[in-house]
Design an enzyme around this catalytic site. Sequence first.
Site, PDB file in Angstrom:
ATOM      1  N   LYS A  27       0.838  -1.197   0.000  1.00 13.93           N
ATOM      2  CA  LYS A  27       0.000   0.000   0.000  1.00 13.93           C
ATOM      3  C   LYS A  27       0.872   1.247   0.000  1.00 13.93           C
ATOM      4  O   LYS A  27       0.667   2.164  -0.801  1.00 13.93           O
ATOM      5  CB  LYS A  27      -0.902  -0.033   1.237  1.00 13.93           C
ATOM      6  N   ARG A  96      -3.065   3.329   8.575  1.00 20.27           N
ATOM      7  CA  ARG A  96      -3.440   2.166   7.761  1.00 20.27           C
ATOM      8  C   ARG A  96      -2.346   1.109   7.716  1.00 20.27           C
ATOM      9  O   ARG A  96      -1.193   1.413   7.473  1.00 20.27           O
ATOM     10  CB  ARG A  96      -3.733   2.606   6.319  1.00 20.27           C
ATOM     11  N   GLY A 105      -8.397  -7.249   4.422  1.00 19.83           N
ATOM     12  CA  GLY A 105      -9.233  -7.288   5.613  1.00 19.83           C
ATOM     13  C   GLY A 105      -8.620  -8.006   6.800  1.00 19.83           C
ATOM     14  O   GLY A 105      -9.270  -8.189   7.822  1.00 19.83           O
ATOM     15  N   MET A 107      -5.840  -7.133   8.487  1.00 14.32           N
ATOM     16  CA  MET A 107      -5.243  -6.258   9.499  1.00 14.32           C
ATOM     17  C   MET A 107      -6.038  -4.966   9.613  1.00 14.32           C
ATOM     18  O   MET A 107      -7.045  -4.804   8.953  1.00 14.32           O
ATOM     19  CB  MET A 107      -3.788  -6.018   9.159  1.00 14.32           C
ATOM     20  N   ARG A 340      -3.317  -1.220  -6.526  1.00 11.81           N
ATOM     21  CA  ARG A 340      -2.411  -2.362  -6.556  1.00 11.81           C
ATOM     22  C   ARG A 340      -2.743  -3.176  -7.792  1.00 11.81           C
ATOM     23  O   ARG A 340      -3.823  -3.021  -8.370  1.00 11.81           O
ATOM     24  CB  ARG A 340      -2.548  -3.217  -5.302  1.00 11.81           C
ATOM     25  N   HIS A 456      -3.267 -39.124   3.113  1.00 10.56           N
ATOM     26  CA  HIS A 456      -3.034 -40.068   2.023  1.00 10.56           C
ATOM     27  C   HIS A 456      -3.974 -39.790   0.858  1.00 10.56           C
ATOM     28  O   HIS A 456      -3.558 -39.676  -0.288  1.00 10.56           O
ATOM     29  CB  HIS A 456      -3.228 -41.493   2.553  1.00 10.56           C
ATOM     30  N   SER A 786      18.113 -40.650 -13.871  1.00 11.07           N
ATOM     31  CA  SER A 786      16.790 -40.077 -13.673  1.00 11.07           C
ATOM     32  C   SER A 786      16.588 -39.978 -12.170  1.00 11.07           C
ATOM     33  O   SER A 786      16.618 -40.985 -11.470  1.00 11.07           O
ATOM     34  CB  SER A 786      15.734 -40.976 -14.309  1.00 11.07           C
ATOM     35  N   CYS A 854      11.982 -37.995 -12.455  1.00 13.91           N
ATOM     36  CA  CYS A 854      10.730 -38.680 -12.723  1.00 13.91           C
ATOM     37  C   CYS A 854       9.864 -38.795 -11.473  1.00 13.91           C
ATOM     38  O   CYS A 854       8.875 -39.490 -11.462  1.00 13.91           O
ATOM     39  CB  CYS A 854      10.980 -40.058 -13.324  1.00 13.91           C
ATOM     40  N   TYR A 874      15.453 -32.812 -18.659  1.00 10.79           N
ATOM     41  CA  TYR A 874      13.998 -32.949 -18.774  1.00 10.79           C
ATOM     42  C   TYR A 874      13.365 -33.237 -17.422  1.00 10.79           C
ATOM     43  O   TYR A 874      14.044 -33.656 -16.486  1.00 10.79           O
ATOM     44  CB  TYR A 874      13.620 -34.052 -19.771  1.00 10.79           C
TER      45      TYR A 874
HETATM   46  P1  ADP Z   1      -7.690  -2.134   3.697  1.00 13.84           P
HETATM   47  O1  ADP Z   1      -6.269  -2.519   3.534  1.00 13.84           O
HETATM   48  O2  ADP Z   1      -8.470  -3.042   4.548  1.00 13.84           O
HETATM   49  O3  ADP Z   1      -8.328  -1.821   2.373  1.00 13.84           O
HETATM   50  P2  ADP Z   1      -7.331   0.701   4.007  1.00 13.84           P
HETATM   51  O4  ADP Z   1      -6.136   1.174   4.754  1.00 13.84           O
HETATM   52  O5  ADP Z   1      -7.233   0.761   2.539  1.00 13.84           O
HETATM   53  O6  ADP Z   1      -7.685  -0.754   4.516  1.00 13.84           O
HETATM   54  O7  ADP Z   1      -8.530   1.592   4.529  1.00 13.84           O
HETATM   55  C1  ADP Z   1      -9.849   1.170   4.706  1.00 13.84           C
HETATM   56  C2  ADP Z   1     -10.816   2.110   3.998  1.00 13.84           C
HETATM   57  O8  ADP Z   1     -10.645   3.456   4.417  1.00 13.84           O
HETATM   58  C3  ADP Z   1     -10.607   2.141   2.509  1.00 13.84           C
HETATM   59  O9  ADP Z   1     -11.857   2.212   1.889  1.00 13.84           O
HETATM   60  C4  ADP Z   1      -9.816   3.365   2.266  1.00 13.84           C
HETATM   61  O10 ADP Z   1     -10.027   3.877   0.980  1.00 13.84           O
HETATM   62  C5  ADP Z   1     -10.347   4.307   3.336  1.00 13.84           C
HETATM   63  N1  ADP Z   1      -9.335   5.293   3.728  1.00 13.84           N
HETATM   64  C6  ADP Z   1      -8.107   5.016   4.200  1.00 13.84           C
HETATM   65  N2  ADP Z   1      -7.409   6.144   4.435  1.00 13.84           N
HETATM   66  C7  ADP Z   1      -8.225   7.161   4.103  1.00 13.84           C
HETATM   67  C8  ADP Z   1      -8.073   8.583   4.116  1.00 13.84           C
HETATM   68  N3  ADP Z   1      -6.941   9.159   4.495  1.00 13.84           N
HETATM   69  N4  ADP Z   1      -9.113   9.317   3.718  1.00 13.84           N
HETATM   70  C9  ADP Z   1     -10.267   8.727   3.325  1.00 13.84           C
HETATM   71  N5  ADP Z   1     -10.480   7.409   3.296  1.00 13.84           N
HETATM   72  C10 ADP Z   1      -9.461   6.618   3.681  1.00 13.84           C
HETATM   73 MG    MG Z   2      -7.772  -0.642   1.005  1.00 12.18          MG
END
Ligand code: ADP
Ligand code: MG
Length: 902
Positions: A27, A96, A105, A107, A340, A456, A786, A854, A874
């Site tokens: 990120k 974040r 989701g 962390m 990403r 198994h 082999s 093999c 091979y």
């Molecule tokens: P995850 O990795 O679970 O997607 P994020 O860190 O991306 O978590 O954040 C969760 C939500 O909050 C996402 O929808 C993201 O776009 C939003 N978000 C994160 N930082 C900001 C910010 N600075 N301003 C507005 N929305 C944010």
């Molecule tokens: Mg996100």
Amino acid sequence: MSENKDQKFVYDFTEGNKDLKDLLGGKGANLAEMTNLGLPVPPGFTITTEACKVYLDSGEEPAALRDEVSAHLDALEQRMGKKLGQTDDPLLVSVRSGAKFSMPGMMDTVLNIGLSDKSVEGLAGQAGDERFAWDSYRRLIQMFGKTVLGVDGELFEEALDEAKEAKKVTVDTDLDASDLKKLVKQFKKIVKSETGRDFPQDPREQMDLAIKAVFDSWNGDRAKLYRRQERIPGDLGTAVNVCSMVFGNLGPDSGTGVAFTRDPASGHQGVYGDYLQNAQGEDVVAGIRNTVPLADLESIDKKSYDQLMQIMETLETHYKDLCDIEFTIERGRLWMLQTRVGKRTAGAAFRIATQLVDQGLIDEAEALQRVTGAQLAQLMFPRFDEAAQVEKLGRGIAASPGAAVGKAVFDSYTAVKWSRSGEKVILIRRETNPDDLDGMIAAEGILTSRGGKTSHAAVVARGMGKTCVCGAEELEVDTKRRRMTVNGTVVEEGDVVSIDGSTGKVYLGEVPVVPSPVVEYFEGRMHAGADDADELVQAVHRIMAYADRVRRLRVRANADNAEDALRARRFGAQGIGLCRTEHMFLGERREMVEKLILADTDDEREEALKALLPLQKKDFVELFEAMDGLPVTVRLLDPPLHEFLPDITELSVRVALAEARKDANENDLRLLQAVHRLHEQNPMLGLRGVRLGLVIPGLFTMQVRAIAEAAAERRNAKGDPRAEIMIPLVGTVQELEIVREEAEEVIAEVEARTGVELKLALGTMIELPRAALTAAQIAEAAEFFSFGTNDLTQTVWGFSRDDVEASFFTAYLEKGIFGVSPFETIDKDGVGSLVRNAAAAGRATRPDLKLGVCGEHGGDPESVHFFHEVGLDYVSCSPFRIPVARLEAGRAAAQSSGSDSR
Ligand code: ADP
Ligand code: MG
Ligand code: MG
């Protein structure tokens, strides 16, 4: 993890780039990349994974971290013209998580940090919107309470629901400022009563606690489980991104959304995503209100929509791949919050790779890196028709993909019997063991109520490419009464069940199956060039062509009969790397082997061998014909002798009963004595392979003669047989020399008699540590090696596979002793280093020594890369895995030519 004095723990978004994922997490690295591309990213900074590692190792944040964070926060405040939590005009930030690999989701992230009882008023004043300010504050307390302070999130949800009920509304946007004020009061009460402390009012304290919580979430249960499943190393740590807030909850001209630059299911270009007006963060995916399709944004806010489309194109061109993004619109102004390279289905991966080649964004070598053998394997399994009406029975572990339908049978005997009479059966067992092999081969699919991914059943099924669901614990399997009970439903023998090895789901009745077009293509029943060929098949065809063009490793098949050989050939096999001859001695021929073993006199032995010879020869003639022009490696008889004799317990009982009746049968008595004499404690390490050939006179020479005569016959029929004779389980060159001498005599004799020059190659398996260690000597007597990596893995680790997989592999995997079973992926450090050294030593003795593998590893993607790297000629694998091996061999070659210029 030691702390380095000059180490930098915090990077501004302007300082990073997309290649720093190890340090900044995915990120953070991508936020930096977008910032540097000039895209509208709210300013912020990233705390490195190194800081997290120090914290995880020592329990303390690195000493320098606090000051560094302060310096970056100062700079951010200067830039934004306001201070974090400033009472009249607060700067707010999100904290974040973001590890190297996306862990969706798993962390934590906390939004709106910096709000307090005072600054909430300031925010309201600045925005001219009281409702917005209190909505943001309640969100902060809710997220902070849950993730940082560990309060049960349900409590906040319940309070929110009650507030909505009291007002008789259904969505959160219908709550006004005064409702939200009350809710904040209540949320604060919940925090106090659950944690014994007040919700922290100091903004910096909020931020510091949130950072620590993100570090801690690396070791949360969810995160650990996810990493184990996805094989993500546990010591990478997460980065923490501090990002200034932008607000999508400022009214109808604001909102938040997610989007893909193309369809992650089909690869098609278009507008894919969801948008939600007047919402913040997770609201889009949380399903609290109905989102609208992204295309609708065009009519809601044309300017932002156009800008977003432009940015998406920029991102795709820049990343040269499908991107997924998060964005927010604050009062008509677009902000990018994340991007990403997006996850996609297997089918989309192939299509996107070729689309990008056509667009000139990537070359063929890069296209090969965009797909995997595992994805190809997924595309090759038949699937259940998704439109079908189904009754789900239960669910187990998706152990070996595919969709299988058949009548329930509860033992191998019935499985074999019914399948012989043309029935399709599903073998259902509590768990399987080697005695179930016949039944597993006969069945369409295998279902067990116990055992995990390395049980198994799972391992054998994967090896055979057969559908398997294992460990479906809801099933009570009663083999005696030939039935199973699942949550009250009784399934009797003969009832039809369907199992999905890709999802682990088990259904009652027949779920219709559709064949995989990709297999139809490999089988030659569908042509990529045909007008109606589907897009996926065309993409697979093109990628396979790239792979075949660049790969150095050849791919052969493990096949024992003409039928398998022909299929292997259609799938692209360049020969047979392992033809096991033991299957040729089972069934009706077993008795002949019994006679051979029990022969008292040379005459008796001669007679038994004479009976076997023409049968063996016929097998080989068929095989050589099917593989005409391509090498066929025939392994002489390998398994322990007792496999050809009757079961010791059964026979003992029979003899005892007969003796009691006083009519003991002389033959049975002799047989029993022989079975006792030949009984072994550890058959795997006993009389088998070359040892057998040396002890039973005439056995190996009969096989060699059959091969030689078959080759001569094919040659006379104007064929081009290319047989290679392989001696199993050699530990020392002396064993090989003796067998070799005898074989050469036989071959010379056949050549003299038929007048055909045969050019048969003689070589050996390398499957014992001693063979690998003395490879230089063994190569004196072998024209090829082999590597039998199955047995080599057993003997190097001292593992008896059938025993260890069922008894303790699950525990080993859970404890992380290995991330994947060494029987699935080659153990590079141990077994692999023997292979590497033996290959080098063998070639030092004999530079033109041919080298192959093999074991089952020959069809395993990661192992194929290893075999490429150590320079084998091979790999050989089961027919169904051949396309996977071809693809991975191509990927390995493209990778190594990209990374060095040899
Ligand atoms: P995850 O990795 O679970 O997607 P994020 O860190 O991306 O978590 O954040 C969760 C939500 O909050 C996402 O929808 C993201 O776009 C939003 N978000 C994160 N930082 C900001 C910010 N600075 N301003 C507005 N929305 C944010
Ligand atoms: Mg996100
Ligand atoms: Mg072996």
